[in-house]
Design an enzyme around this catalytic site. Structure first.
Site, PDB file in Angstrom:
ATOM      1  N   ASN A 249       0.844  -1.192   0.000  1.00 59.88           N
ATOM      2  CA  ASN A 249       0.000   0.000   0.000  1.00 59.88           C
ATOM      3  C   ASN A 249       0.883   1.248   0.000  1.00 59.88           C
ATOM      4  O   ASN A 249       1.967   1.266   0.587  1.00 59.88           O
ATOM      5  CB  ASN A 249      -1.017  -0.010   1.148  1.00 59.88           C
ATOM      6  CG  ASN A 249      -0.426  -0.126   2.527  1.00 59.88           C
ATOM      7  OD1 ASN A 249       0.546  -0.839   2.763  1.00 59.88           O
ATOM      8  ND2 ASN A 249      -1.026   0.564   3.489  1.00 59.88           N
TER       9      ASN A 249
ATOM     10  N   GLU B 223      -3.137  -4.616  -3.055  1.00 58.58           N
ATOM     11  CA  GLU B 223      -3.647  -5.477  -4.110  1.00 58.58           C
ATOM     12  C   GLU B 223      -3.614  -4.763  -5.460  1.00 58.58           C
ATOM     13  O   GLU B 223      -3.211  -5.351  -6.469  1.00 58.58           O
ATOM     14  CB  GLU B 223      -5.083  -5.920  -3.791  1.00 58.58           C
ATOM     15  CG  GLU B 223      -5.209  -6.723  -2.508  1.00 58.58           C
ATOM     16  CD  GLU B 223      -5.453  -5.860  -1.267  1.00 58.58           C
ATOM     17  OE1 GLU B 223      -5.954  -6.406  -0.268  1.00 58.58           O
ATOM     18  OE2 GLU B 223      -5.145  -4.639  -1.281  1.00 58.58           O
TER      19      GLU B 223
ATOM     20  N   CYS C 138     -10.231  -4.682   0.354  1.00 60.82           N
ATOM     21  CA  CYS C 138     -11.365  -3.750   0.442  1.00 60.82           C
ATOM     22  C   CYS C 138     -12.321  -4.020  -0.721  1.00 60.82           C
ATOM     23  O   CYS C 138     -12.008  -4.774  -1.647  1.00 60.82           O
ATOM     24  CB  CYS C 138     -10.872  -2.305   0.424  1.00 60.82           C
ATOM     25  SG  CYS C 138     -10.276  -1.727  -1.190  1.00 60.82           S
TER      26      CYS C 138
END
Length: 133
Positions: free
Chosen positions: A43, A56, A87
């Site tokens: 991230n 991701e 998410c």
């Protein structure tokens, strides 16, 4: 084919390089792609929310840049004991590049990993096959 241990190691290695000065919630993701290679991403936050990248999404971008086209397995790692699941936005991103039966492993590294298929993570999903060719 890469093992889950190799995917875990790749996700953890990149998680150590995550840029998360605001949430302090470092996440790593490792994709086993259709070309047999592992692509990883962390991230990357930004002071101007929400323009950061999830791990991701970063791993998917690395896969596409590296020549992979499809996700065959995905491993996500993060802190804590609860599984660190993608998410909602990343579930849709994953759906774009993975078949419904692809396994996504979500792991809070102080707890047990959770394995689910894309269909379990995003039931009744909308995918590219619904759009005109």
């Amino acid at each position: 084919m890469a093992s889950d241990a190799e995917l875990f190691a790749a996700a953890e290695a990149v998680r150590a390089r995550a840029y998360a000065p605001y949430s302090r919630f470092h996440v790593g993701a490792a994709i086993l792609a259709d070309d047999g290679k592992i692509y990883a991403g962390a991230n990357v936050e930004n002071a101007a929310y929400p323009i950061g990248n999830c791990a991701e999404a970063s791993a998917i971008a690395a896969m596409i840049a590296g020549g992979g086209k499809r996700i065959t397995r995905l491993y996500v790692t993060g802190p804590g004991t609860a599984p660190v699941t993608p998410c909602g936005g990343c579930r849709q991103r994953i759906r774009e590049f993975a078949d419904q039966d692809v396994v996504v492993i979500s792991h809070g590294v102080d707890g047990a990993p959770l394995s689910q298929t894309v269909a379990q993570l995003l039931p009744h999903s909308f995918g590219p096959e619904y759009l005109p060719k």
